[in-house]
Motif scaffolding. Sequence first.
Motif, short mmCIF file in Angstrom:
data_model
loop_
_atom_site.label_atom_id
_atom_site.label_comp_id
_atom_site.label_asym_id
_atom_site.label_seq_id
_atom_site.Cartn_x
_atom_site.Cartn_y
_atom_site.Cartn_z
N ASP A 1 -7.51 -3.57 -5.09
CA ASP A 1 -7.25 -3.81 -3.66
C ASP A 1 -6.17 -4.87 -3.46
OD1 ASP A 1 -7.54 -3.33 -0.97
OD2 ASP A 1 -9.18 -4.77 -0.73
N ASP A 21 -5.85 0.74 -5.73
CA ASP A 21 -7.06 0.86 -4.92
C ASP A 21 -8.23 0.12 -5.55
OD1 ASP A 21 -5.75 2.36 -3.03
OD2 ASP A 21 -6.42 4.29 -3.84
N SER A 72 0.82 -1.20 0.00
CA SER A 72 0.00 0.00 0.00
C SER A 72 0.87 1.26 0.00
CB SER A 72 -0.92 0.00 1.22
OG SER A 72 -1.70 1.17 1.25
#
Length: 142
Positions: A92, A89, A23
């Motif tokens: 994911d 995003d 991330s």
Amino acid sequence: MATIKVPYTYKSYPYSKKATFISKHTHKPNSCFLISTILLIIPGALGVIIYNTTGQEIESVGGAIASVILLLTMVAFIVLPMLIPKISDHFDFAGKVAAKDFVAYVSDPNYWFCKCGTRREKMKDFCYICNMRYTPQVDKAE
């Protein structure tokens, strides 16, 4: 020489260092630039190879294909670093890695969870927070 720090946000996953790493680096501008460079090395090199083997003639089919490949690679080199956070995003990636790590974290046979939610080793069969003792029957009931 002054440095400019670009702010960026990422999710922190407490049970997965790998997911936090993914991330963080799919949202960090320097890392996005590096990822796009690595992804575009092969198409760019392919365009250069095709262009050189056709004798740098734009009129030939190979020269036209090479020019299109090089043009698309150049555009992607500019656009891809901006799209990597959105792609990450949307699909994911970090969340999927975190889910796998959490399942492994919870299902570890050497640990147990007491009613307060604390993770304890099975060797230490008593929780001083909630005064609960580990019994092997708890595993069989679940």
